[in-house]
Structures are given as structure tokens and as C-alpha cells.
Design a protein around this motif. Structure first.
Motif, short mmCIF file in Angstrom:
data_model
loop_
_atom_site.label_atom_id
_atom_site.label_comp_id
_atom_site.label_asym_id
_atom_site.label_seq_id
_atom_site.Cartn_x
_atom_site.Cartn_y
_atom_site.Cartn_z
N LEU A 57 -46.15 49.58 2.93
CA LEU A 57 -45.48 48.36 2.41
C LEU A 57 -43.87 48.62 2.74
O LEU A 57 -43.45 49.38 2.14
CB LEU A 57 -45.74 48.43 0.85
N ASP A 58 -43.54 47.64 3.73
CA ASP A 58 -42.11 47.68 3.78
C ASP A 58 -41.32 46.94 3.09
O ASP A 58 -40.93 45.60 3.39
CB ASP A 58 -42.00 47.36 5.64
N GLN A 59 -40.79 47.35 1.98
CA GLN A 59 -39.56 46.83 1.15
C GLN A 59 -40.22 45.64 0.52
O GLN A 59 -39.54 44.68 0.04
CB GLN A 59 -38.44 46.38 1.95
N LEU A 60 -41.39 45.83 0.10
CA LEU A 60 -42.07 44.77 -0.97
C LEU A 60 -41.51 44.77 -2.16
O LEU A 60 -41.18 45.83 -2.54
CB LEU A 60 -43.59 45.22 -1.14
N SER A 61 -41.05 43.80 -2.87
CA SER A 61 -39.89 43.54 -3.98
C SER A 61 -40.62 43.16 -5.21
O SER A 61 -40.27 43.50 -6.37
CB SER A 61 -38.82 42.90 -3.76
N ASP A 62 -41.76 42.42 -5.12
CA ASP A 62 -42.37 41.68 -6.26
C ASP A 62 -43.38 42.78 -7.06
O ASP A 62 -44.51 43.14 -6.35
CB ASP A 62 -43.01 40.36 -6.29
N PHE B 189 -47.12 43.75 -5.65
CA PHE B 189 -47.58 45.17 -5.47
C PHE B 189 -48.71 45.51 -6.43
O PHE B 189 -49.74 46.17 -5.68
CB PHE B 189 -46.30 45.91 -5.86
N GLY B 190 -48.82 45.04 -7.77
CA GLY B 190 -50.00 45.32 -8.29
C GLY B 190 -51.28 44.81 -7.76
O GLY B 190 -52.33 45.31 -7.45
N LYS C 221 -50.73 46.39 -14.85
CA LYS C 221 -51.51 45.34 -15.46
C LYS C 221 -52.07 44.44 -14.42
O LYS C 221 -53.18 44.19 -14.26
CB LYS C 221 -50.56 44.54 -16.36
N THR C 222 -51.13 43.95 -13.35
CA THR C 222 -51.71 43.28 -12.05
C THR C 222 -52.82 44.08 -11.35
O THR C 222 -53.60 43.77 -10.71
CB THR C 222 -50.50 42.86 -11.34
N SER C 223 -52.44 45.37 -11.36
CA SER C 223 -53.61 46.06 -10.52
C SER C 223 -54.90 46.52 -11.14
O SER C 223 -55.93 46.93 -10.69
CB SER C 223 -52.88 47.51 -9.93
N VAL D 286 -47.85 37.73 0.42
CA VAL D 286 -48.22 38.58 1.17
C VAL D 286 -49.53 39.39 0.48
O VAL D 286 -50.22 40.20 1.37
CB VAL D 286 -46.84 39.77 0.80
N SER D 287 -49.69 39.32 -0.89
CA SER D 287 -50.81 39.92 -1.36
C SER D 287 -52.16 39.25 -0.78
O SER D 287 -53.09 39.98 -0.81
CB SER D 287 -50.97 40.09 -2.75
#
Length: 248
Positions: free
Chosen positions: A101-106, A110-111, A141-143, A228-229
Motif C-alpha cells: 500500500l503506497d501512502q494509503l491515507s484513509d 485500510f481496514g 473495526k473496519t477490518s 481503492v478498497s
């Protein structure tokens, strides 16, 4: 959950660094001075810990406690060593599948990506120490708890991880619209790693220059990109589909 991933106060953060706690990011109040504060700054620099200088109002939003101008985010998981993880996966006899993951910010993206990675059998997720989304309560939580099941590695630079993967016999594939190559024309059956870019900028151009292949998703509507997810899920499940086909 948020309180469990924070520490605050100059001395407490210094002790955490010296105890090798896994610190994602430290927020420092602008304009702080003093010997203890300088000691903390030196520790942050020498340990290459991501740091942000913010107004006191930001710190007050992070915690209502007496933060003394310093709040640190502590990752609730232990990060893995990249070299050890790659070696272990190769020695297990399976065909490696990694995700960068290249600089993913949210943190919620991410989760969601971690959850999909766990469901698709990804062997490890590689993120950069600075500039990316931290592992927070929202990430967990999101994961749906998948963050505790998928090894996550932190590296100084994503490009260095790309070179190490390639040297280990693992093909690196970039998910990018900057190619004419369709996702479904790429082979994911060999040992491979997929790179997903940040929400706004995509994959860094310097990284695109060194990957082994580039692939894009066909878009039939008028909107020019996917979340992106969601895009990551499409790539990972294409890898699963191909690998299931050859195993039948």
C-alpha cells in the motif's frame, strides 16, 4: 478503542520509545521548548518516527487528559520484519501473494483492505513507516478484526520493498490506470505482490518505473476510478480465481 492506542505526556512518550513500543505517529504542540522536549525530538528523529507539529486544539481533540503538548498513537498490533516474513512464506512451499500500500491515507479504506486481504489469503501487507494510514481503532473495526490475522510490515520506503520482493523471485504488479494492460490479461499464479496507490495520487511514478507489470480495471461508466478498497478487492479476487483454476 482509541484510548487503548494512545499515550500522552512528554516523559511517557520518551519511555515508550525507549521500550521499543510500536509507535505510528507522534503529535507535538507547535512552539514547545525545554530540555525534555528536545530530548523527545531527538529520539523521534533518531528512531525515524512519523511526527506532526500541530496547534494545541488538535491535541485537545485527541485527548482530554493532561497531554503536555505531546500525544502518540501506539499501534495495537506487532509489526513483522519483511525479510523474515518473505523467507517464511517461501519456505512454507506456497506461492506467495503480498500486498503493498503506497501512502494509503484513509484508516477505513485500510481496514477494508485488510479484511479483504485476510479473506483472499494474502501472506502479508507492506506499508511505509511515514505518510500512510496508521492502525487505529477505526482500522480494527473496519477490518472486522482481520488486522490480527494478516501480518503487516512497515518499511522505510515502498521502493526498497519492491526491490527486495523482486530479488526474492516475487513479481510486482502495480494497479494503475496508467497502462493499456487489462487486469484479466495478467497472470497472478506465480509468486507475486500487488501494489495499490493512495486515494488521491495513486502509485508514486518512481515506483511505477521499477515494477514488473502494470494492470488496470476496465471501467464501463463515466466515473474515472474506483474506491481503492474496492479496486483492491477486484485485484485480489482475480488472483484467487486464477490460483483456484490451476489447483483444480
Amino acid at each position: 478503542m482509541q484510548n487503548q492506542t494512545q499515550i500522552f505526556g512528554i516523559r511517557a512518550v520518551i519511555e515508550a520509545i525507549n521500550a521499543n513500543e510500536s509507535i505510528d505517529k507522534v503529535f507535538l504542540q507547535k512552539g514547545l521548548k525545554g530540555d525534555l522536549y528536545l530530548e523527545l525530538e531527538n529520539l523521534l528523529r533518531s528512531n525515524d518516527i512519523s511526527t506532526a507539529y500541530v496547534p494545541v486544539e488538535k491535541l485537545n481533540r485527541l485527548t482530554r487528559k493532561n497531554h503536555q503538548g505531546v500525544v502518540a498513537q501506539i499501534a495495537p498490533i506487532a509489526f513483522h520484519n519483511l525479510e523474515d516474513l518473505i523467507l517464511n512464506v517461501i519456505e512454507s512451499g506456497k506461492s506467495p501473494l503480498f500486498l503493498l500500500l503506497d501512502q494509503l491515507s484513509d484508516v477505513r479504506n485500510f481496514g477494508a483492505i485488510i479484511r479483504t486481504a485476510e479473506c483472499t489469503g494474502v501472506d502479508g501487507i507492506i506499508i511505509q513507516k511515514k505518510g500512510g494510514a496508521p492502525v487505529t481503532g477505526d482500522t480494527i473495526k473496519t477490518s472486522a478484526g482481520a488486522v490480527f490475522n494478516v501480518p503487516i510490515c512497515k518499511v522505510d520506503h515502498i521502493k526498497d520493498a519492491v526491490f527486495y520482493l523482486q530479488a526474492s523471485g516475487i513479481k510486482v504488479i502495480a494497479a494503475t490506470e496508467k497502462t493499456s494492460q487489462n487486469l484479466y490479461d495478467i497472470s497472478f499464479t506465480d509468486p507475486c505482490a500487488i501494489i495499490m496507490g493512495s486515494e488521491g495520487k495513486g502509485i508514486n511514478p518512481s515506483i511505477l518505473k521499477v515494477v514488473d507489470a502494470k494492470a488496470k480495471l476496465p471501467l464501463m461508466g463515466e466515473i474515472g476510478s474506483l474506491n481503492v478498497s474496492v479496486a483492491c478487492g477486484a485485484f485480489l479476487y482475480e488472483a484467487v480465481r486464477q490460483r483456484l483454476e490451476i489447483s483444480d
